[in-house]
Write an enzyme that holds these catalytic residues in place. Structure first.
Site: not given
Ligand SMILES: Nc1ncnc2c1ncn2[C@@H]1O[C@H](COP(=O)(O)OP(=O)(O)O)[C@@H](O)[C@H]1O
Ligand SMILES: C=C(OP(=O)(O)O)C(=O)O
Ligand SMILES: [Ca+2]
Ligand SMILES: [Mn+2]
Length: 656
Positions: A190, A320, A339, A357, A361-362, A376, A441
């Site tokens: 972004r 977003k 969020h 980010s 979360k995911t 998200d 992604r």
């Molecule tokens: N202890 C942990 N807890 C959560 N995620 C972790 C951890 N260690 C490594 N990761 C990695 O960190 C990243 C978290 O990303 P994601 O879940 O997509 O974040 P968000 O959705 O908050 O943007 C993933 O690639 C995951 O595999």
């Molecule tokens: C796509 C996004 O969300 P997130 O990394 O929280 O999944 C972002 O912040 O650009």
């Molecule tokens: Ca996410």
């Molecule tokens: Mn997000």
């Protein structure tokens, strides 16, 4: 379509009375009358063109006709389709002038296939009728552009979008698991410094402007497509209709996956959208135009209910951007936009996962033992929680099947895989390869996760989990928070931004982002915080702070907490066992940390234990505490009328 397909199949399989393998018959009468070599079934088509036209069957009508037949059915269907095209034409008009262009549905490339040079050998062969286009003639046409037809590709299916992408968008490939690999261009994350909001009467007083705000001001004066008509918010009472006008199949497929997909019936009755995105990401904006600071600009006009994207093809801007819209619309209806990820246990216990980010979360809301409500963006209303979206957008860097099986398996046909690298021949993706970006992604429809909760709604949350990826390695893996502490950490929104999601960040660094999403909020952060406090109090939710970041030292010397341990901690929160564990209080941050969590080595629960250099630990702890204090100063005077809560929230921060 379904009827034809099934008919064939049942003849082939259902030959119970015959000897040997049942034959596939094409036409019974013809078979009786004519003797032919039955080793191959004769093809019905007379020409190659006809053969190709047979390959694609016409889709079944999208709505059952409910017994209405004859001329009435035809005219009302035509009327509906005419209205729909007029509405799209009107959407396009706002880009140019009062009346929109003459729009027709369908790929212009296909249309040009029909007037081909006649084949000499079969002059009398009937031509296959071209796909019938619905024309719309606007009442007043004022320029020569109105003489041309504008082709729109309306709500294409994933399969059709794959074809468009592969045909026209360089860098589109099908990977071995069936996902569509794409490139988002120079921008792989972004552009937070390029989000502009039109300052206009209807919203100017509601918004947070000026220093620290993500809303950069701009004025009213300054603004072959794909069209997607879709929904936001699974709560039917607060559903928002969005139209996405884009110029890339990748963008159309991305939004097909990420927004809620209407049923054919809902699509027919779609009417006028509540908000429209114009994604012209391939076109850089002119830096020398008033308000433009770079070649990228994401512009929102709340009064016109429109958003324009220029100079970035990163699809996450659309997702977003709509989230920013919801952060404006929902609080106006006393609904809190969040969020956060969200999931639900078998007994109906709901958990929210806040975090910036890359904090998890995911990953953590996608849990094989629980129902996924969303990864998200959510709303918390008096009805409970609802997902805003219809899909997930998972990070794939270092994705491993064993660690995140549900996400791995969701990367199949229909999924958009952004900026990944794959073998040119086998098309196997190498998820460890960061050649294009760290922020690789996958965008997939939520039903690709086997235990998705459809519709994506749930009761009031029981646990509110704040995720922080602490690159300093001093926050405990888990702490139980008081309500005041929850507010303090929610407003602070601390994490270490993981490389890649925002442009220009190459190494993790400490970040504070109000409400764990400063880039998306539209009003002052304390407005959202006050709503969260009221809802948590009313519904008796417990707050937690979970560090998914470093342990045993800061970034560079320690290492990231094992995902398996974080999952165990989250399990204990869901199960309720952590609520009643034994706790002790930490220095400086005053956090309540458990002495034991099942499946997690006890010594890591207190970060100091994991650092070899205790002096370095203490210095780092104080350094982080200082950063929190500095950051919070900006919010102190804005905490609203409740002085007592303000004092409590201030006291809930680090003390030293
Ligand atoms: N202890 C942990 N807890 C959560 N995620 C972790 C951890 N260690 C490594 N990761 C990695 O960190 C990243 C978290 O990303 P994601 O879940 O997509 O974040 P968000 O959705 O908050 O943007 C993933 O690639 C995951 O595999
Ligand atoms: C796509 C996004 O969300 P997130 O990394 O929280 O999944 C972002 O912040 O650009
Ligand atoms: Ca996410
Ligand atoms: Mn997000």
């Amino acid at each position: 379509m379904a009827a034809n397909g099934n008919g064939r199949g049942s003849m082939a399989n259902g030959g119970t009375g015959r000897q040997g393998l049942p034959k596939i018959h094409t036409d019974k009468k013809a078979n009786d009358a004519i003797c032919h070599d039955d080793s191959t079934t004769p093809v019905k088509a007379q020409t190659i063109d006809e053969l190709h036209s047979l390959q694609k069957k016409k889709s079944a009508p999208t709505t059952p006709s409910n017994g209405i037949q004859g001329p009435f059915a035809v005219s009302s269907e035509e009327e509906r389709s005419k209205q729909q095209l007029q509405s799209i034409s009107a959407s396009l008009a706002s880009l140019t002038r009062e009346t929109g262009p003459k729009v027709v549905k369908g790929d212009p490339a296909r249309q040009s296939e029909t007037p081909r040079i006649p084949q000499v050998s079969q002059p009398d062969t009937p031509r296959v009728a071209p796909v019938s286009h619905h024309h719309v003639t606007p009442a007043i046409n004022v320029s020569d552009s109105s003489l041309k037809l504008t082709h729109i590709l309306y709500n294409l299916s994933p399969a059709e979008l794959y074809e468009q992408a592969i045909k026209y968008e360089k860098g589109s490939f099908i990977t071995s698991s069936g996902a569509l690999a794409t490139l988002s261009g120079a921008k792989t994350g972004r552009s937070p410094k390029d989000k502009r909001v039109v300052s206009e009467e209807s919203s100017i007083n509601d918004l947070w402007w000026g220093k620290g705000s993500p809303n950069i001001e701009m004025d009213e004066h300054t603004f072959m497509v794909f069209v997607n008509d879709q929904f936001l918010n699974w709560d039917p009472e607060h559903r928002i209709k969005v139209r996405i006008v884009s110029a890339r199949a990748y963008h159309s497929l991305f939004m097909h996956n990420m927004c809620i997909r209407p049923t054919p019936e809902e699509l027919e009755n779609f009417g006028t959208p509540d908000f429209t995105i114009y994604n012209a990401g391939q076109f850089p904006c002119n830096r020398y135009t008033h308000y433009m600071t770079s070649s990228t600009s994401i512009d929102i006009n709340l009064a016109r209910k429109e958003m324009v994207i220029l100079g970035t093809q990163y699809a996450g801007e659309m997702k977003k951007g709509l989230f920013s819209l919801m952060h404006y619309l929902m609080p106006k209806r006393q609904i809190l936009s969040l969020h956060s990820g969200c999931n639900m246990g078998k007994d109906g216990d709901v958990a929210l996962f806040f975090g910036l980010s890359g904090t998890g979360k995911t990953t953590l809301s996608t849990d094989h033992n629980r129902y996924l409500i969303g990864d998200d963006e959510h709303c918390w209303s008096d009805n409970g929680v609802s997902n805003i979206e219809g899909g997930c957008y998972a990070k794939c860097i270092d994705l491993a099947r064993e660690k995140e099986p549900d996400i791995w398996n969701a990367i199949k046909f229909g999924t958009v895989l952004e900026n990944v690298v794959f073998d040119e021949h086998t098309r196997d993706v190498d998820y460890t390869d960061k050649s294009v970006t760290e922020n690789t992604r996958a965008a997939y429809p939520i039903e690709y996760i086997p235990n998705a909760k459809i519709p994506c709604v749930g009761p009031h949350p029981k646990n509110v989990i704040l995720l922080a990826c602490d690159a300093f390695g001093v926050l405990p893996p888990v702490s139980k928070l008081s309500l005041a502490q929850t507010m303090y950490h929610f407003i602070s929104g601390y994490t270490a931004l993981v490389a890649g999601t925002e442009e220009g960040i190459k190494e993790p660094q400490a970040t504070f982002s109000a409400c764990f999403g400063a880039a998306f909020i539209m009003m002052h952060p304390t407005k959202y915080a006050a709503m969260l406090a009221a809802k948590m109090q009313k519904h008796g939710a417990t707050g937690w702070l979970v560090n998914t970041g470093w342990s045993g030292g800061r970034y560079g010397s320690g290492s990231r907490i094992k995902l398996a341990y974080t999952r165990k901690i989250i399990d204990a929160i869901h199960a309720g066992s952590l609520l009643n564990a034994d706790y002790k209080t930490t220095e400086v941050f005053g956090l309540e940390i458990p002495t034991e969590v099942e499946g997690v080595p006890s010594e890591i629960l207190e970060p100091m234990n994991t650092w070899k250099d205790k002096k370095a630990y203490n210095e780092t702890l104080l350094k982080l505490g200082g950063l929190f204090k500095n950051n919070f100063e900006g919010f102190v005077h804005k905490m609203g009328n409740d002085d007592k809560l303000t004092d409590q929230i201030l006291a809930a921060g680090p003390q030293f």
